[in-house]
Design an enzyme around this catalytic site. Sequence first.
Site, short mmCIF file in Angstrom:
data_model
loop_
_atom_site.label_atom_id
_atom_site.label_comp_id
_atom_site.label_asym_id
_atom_site.label_seq_id
_atom_site.Cartn_x
_atom_site.Cartn_y
_atom_site.Cartn_z
N ARG A 97 -0.72 -12.49 -33.07
CA ARG A 97 -1.71 -13.58 -33.00
C ARG A 97 -1.80 -14.44 -34.25
NH1 ARG A 97 -6.38 -9.81 -30.57
NH2 ARG A 97 -5.50 -9.58 -28.47
N CYS A 126 -10.47 -10.75 -26.48
CA CYS A 126 -11.41 -11.16 -25.42
C CYS A 126 -12.73 -11.74 -25.96
CB CYS A 126 -11.71 -9.98 -24.51
SG CYS A 126 -11.93 -8.43 -25.38
N SER A 156 -14.74 -1.35 -20.76
CA SER A 156 -13.41 -1.64 -20.19
C SER A 156 -12.52 -2.32 -21.22
CB SER A 156 -13.52 -2.49 -18.93
OG SER A 156 -14.28 -3.65 -19.19
N GLY A 157 -13.11 -2.90 -22.28
CA GLY A 157 -12.31 -3.48 -23.36
C GLY A 157 -11.48 -2.46 -24.10
N HIS A 241 -18.22 -8.82 -21.40
CA HIS A 241 -18.79 -8.86 -22.74
C HIS A 241 -19.88 -9.94 -22.78
CE1 HIS A 241 -15.66 -6.24 -23.86
NE2 HIS A 241 -14.93 -7.01 -24.64
P1 NAP Z 1 -4.80 0.96 -21.15
O1 NAP Z 1 -5.66 0.92 -19.94
O2 NAP Z 1 -4.81 2.17 -22.00
O3 NAP Z 1 -3.26 0.69 -20.68
C1 NAP Z 1 -2.17 0.74 -21.57
C2 NAP Z 1 -0.90 0.34 -20.85
O4 NAP Z 1 0.20 0.32 -21.78
C3 NAP Z 1 -0.50 1.29 -19.74
O5 NAP Z 1 0.17 0.61 -18.71
C4 NAP Z 1 0.48 2.22 -20.46
O6 NAP Z 1 1.36 2.88 -19.60
C5 NAP Z 1 1.22 1.20 -21.30
N1 NAP Z 1 1.91 1.83 -22.39
C6 NAP Z 1 1.41 2.60 -23.37
N2 NAP Z 1 2.40 3.03 -24.19
C7 NAP Z 1 3.53 2.49 -23.73
C8 NAP Z 1 4.89 2.58 -24.13
N3 NAP Z 1 5.26 3.27 -25.20
N4 NAP Z 1 5.81 1.91 -23.42
C9 NAP Z 1 5.46 1.19 -22.33
N5 NAP Z 1 4.18 1.08 -21.89
C10 NAP Z 1 3.24 1.73 -22.58
O7 NAP Z 1 -5.11 -0.24 -22.12
P2 NAP Z 1 -5.61 -1.72 -21.76
O8 NAP Z 1 -7.07 -1.80 -21.85
O9 NAP Z 1 -4.95 -2.20 -20.51
O10 NAP Z 1 -5.06 -2.50 -23.03
C11 NAP Z 1 -3.69 -2.58 -23.30
C12 NAP Z 1 -3.47 -3.50 -24.48
O11 NAP Z 1 -3.85 -4.82 -24.11
C13 NAP Z 1 -4.35 -3.17 -25.70
O12 NAP Z 1 -3.76 -2.19 -26.51
C14 NAP Z 1 -4.44 -4.49 -26.36
O13 NAP Z 1 -3.31 -4.70 -27.17
C15 NAP Z 1 -4.43 -5.47 -25.20
N6 NAP Z 1 -5.80 -5.88 -24.82
C16 NAP Z 1 -6.13 -7.12 -25.09
C17 NAP Z 1 -7.39 -7.55 -24.79
C18 NAP Z 1 -7.80 -8.91 -25.16
O14 NAP Z 1 -8.83 -8.99 -25.73
N7 NAP Z 1 -7.06 -9.95 -24.82
C19 NAP Z 1 -8.33 -6.74 -24.19
C20 NAP Z 1 -7.97 -5.46 -23.94
C21 NAP Z 1 -6.69 -5.04 -24.25
P3 NAP Z 1 1.02 4.38 -19.05
O15 NAP Z 1 0.04 4.19 -17.94
O16 NAP Z 1 2.36 4.85 -18.59
O17 NAP Z 1 0.48 5.15 -20.20
O1 3JN Z 2 -12.62 -3.59 -27.51
C1 3JN Z 2 -12.60 -4.61 -26.82
O2 3JN Z 2 -13.56 -4.93 -26.11
C2 3JN Z 2 -11.40 -5.48 -26.84
C3 3JN Z 2 -10.23 -4.73 -27.31
C4 3JN Z 2 -9.08 -5.27 -27.57
C5 3JN Z 2 -7.98 -4.50 -28.10
C6 3JN Z 2 -7.93 -3.13 -27.90
C7 3JN Z 2 -6.90 -2.39 -28.44
C8 3JN Z 2 -5.93 -2.98 -29.20
C9 3JN Z 2 -6.98 -5.12 -28.83
C10 3JN Z 2 -7.00 -6.60 -28.97
O3 3JN Z 2 -6.70 -7.26 -27.98
O4 3JN Z 2 -7.30 -7.14 -30.02
C11 3JN Z 2 -5.97 -4.35 -29.40
C12 3JN Z 2 -4.92 -4.95 -30.24
O5 3JN Z 2 -3.92 -5.38 -29.68
O6 3JN Z 2 -5.07 -4.96 -31.46
#
Ligand code: NAP
Ligand code: 3JN
Length: 341
Positions: A97, A126, A156-157, A241
């Site tokens: 980012r 988010c 859920s975040g 949120h």
């Molecule tokens: P989550 O429910 O824990 O899901 C994680 C996903 O990543 C699952 O599909 C998992 O697969 C996969 N994964 C983990 N390790 C991996 C690997 N080594 N190789 C391939 N896939 C892998 O988490 P989430 O809430 O969806 O969030 C995921 C990511 O999205 C966060 O870490 C963050 O970077 C980003 N995020 C962004 C926002 C935002 O604010 N825009 C909000 C939330 C999250 P498995 O099911 O096989 O473990």
């Molecule tokens: O906690 C929340 O409500 C948002 C979380 C976002 C998040 C969770 C794990 C890793 C992030 C993000 O999008 O900033 C990350 C990350 O990629 O650093």
Amino acid sequence: MRVAVVGATGAVGRTILSVLEEREFPASEVVPFASERSAGREIAWRGGTLRVEPLVDGAEEGFDIALFSAGSAVSGEWAPRFARAGAVVVDNSSRWRMEPEVPLVVAEVNPEALDDHRGIVANPNCSTMQMVVVLKPILDAVGIERVVVSTYQAVSGTGQRAIEELHRQTEALIAAQELPPPSVYPHRIAFNVLPQVETFKDGDDYTTEERKMMNETRKILGRDDIGVSATCARVPVFSSHSESINVQTREPLSPERCRELLASAPGIVVVDDPHNGRYPLAIDAAGRDEVFVGRIRRDPSHERCLNMWVVADNLRKGAATNAVQLAELLVERGLVGSAAR
Ligand code: NAP
Ligand code: 3JN
């Protein structure tokens, strides 16, 4: 149009698949990727099923667009690999980012930044996302000097495990059973409020989530001179949120004019009739793609400050919906494919 969804079994990835389907994204094929643990699982999509693939050497070949939500470590390694193989990556993690050459884009705020992409586009955090959608029309109309924000963030975040932790703790408390020890958060989240979202790094008084809000807001709005002060809290809410935002403008802005500005801005719904109990609620924003704003009022302590309450579904507009909107914009603007770089 071949689309990869990396992290497809997670909370964000599953929402991305739903949003792609709902918005009828013009994909000829969608391939879900996750860790080795999920390889072979089947996911229902567009009336059929998709098979989850592991991220292994060669997995990156042959895609036009790759939507990533598998965390920073996976994005750090695999986003450049997918980009080098010809895909444009829209990455939900914080990994890219703040890199100067990576556009950080919100569809309603700075879509023009997509034009300069070099294969990776970043989706903001988010909490930042829903705030900048509201700040942008105000910035354009009257300028902004300073923003003070406090968040009330849904579990859920944090992902699927946090959703389960809140369920388990709530059930145990209501049944007067012994509580399982917290495993996702540092303290019990059920019937509690935690003034910590993510972690404290290197003796910093602010959490990483608060730093993201402060830094990303300035990058998206393209204004280093806007002061941003953030306090992020986790609340026992499953979806959406909520944010209390205090905006100090450069020129005067009345609450009435602010309501008009926001009501005519893209992606915003004004819900502001507090005397009849009408204001944005987390439960009403859940499942919706818009950002909801209400409680717009003067700050009695400063003549150029307004207070407002801003709510959005963190998994939809806060992550998946914006990622899919960016993919749509990339296609519309002819920015997909190696010829576009
Ligand atoms: P989550 O429910 O824990 O899901 C994680 C996903 O990543 C699952 O599909 C998992 O697969 C996969 N994964 C983990 N390790 C991996 C690997 N080594 N190789 C391939 N896939 C892998 O988490 P989430 O809430 O969806 O969030 C995921 C990511 O999205 C966060 O870490 C963050 O970077 C980003 N995020 C962004 C926002 C935002 O604010 N825009 C909000 C939330 C999250 P498995 O099911 O096989 O473990
Ligand atoms: O906690 C929340 O409500 C948002 C979380 C976002 C998040 C969770 C794990 C890793 C992030 C993000 O999008 O900033 C990350 C990350 O990629 O650093």
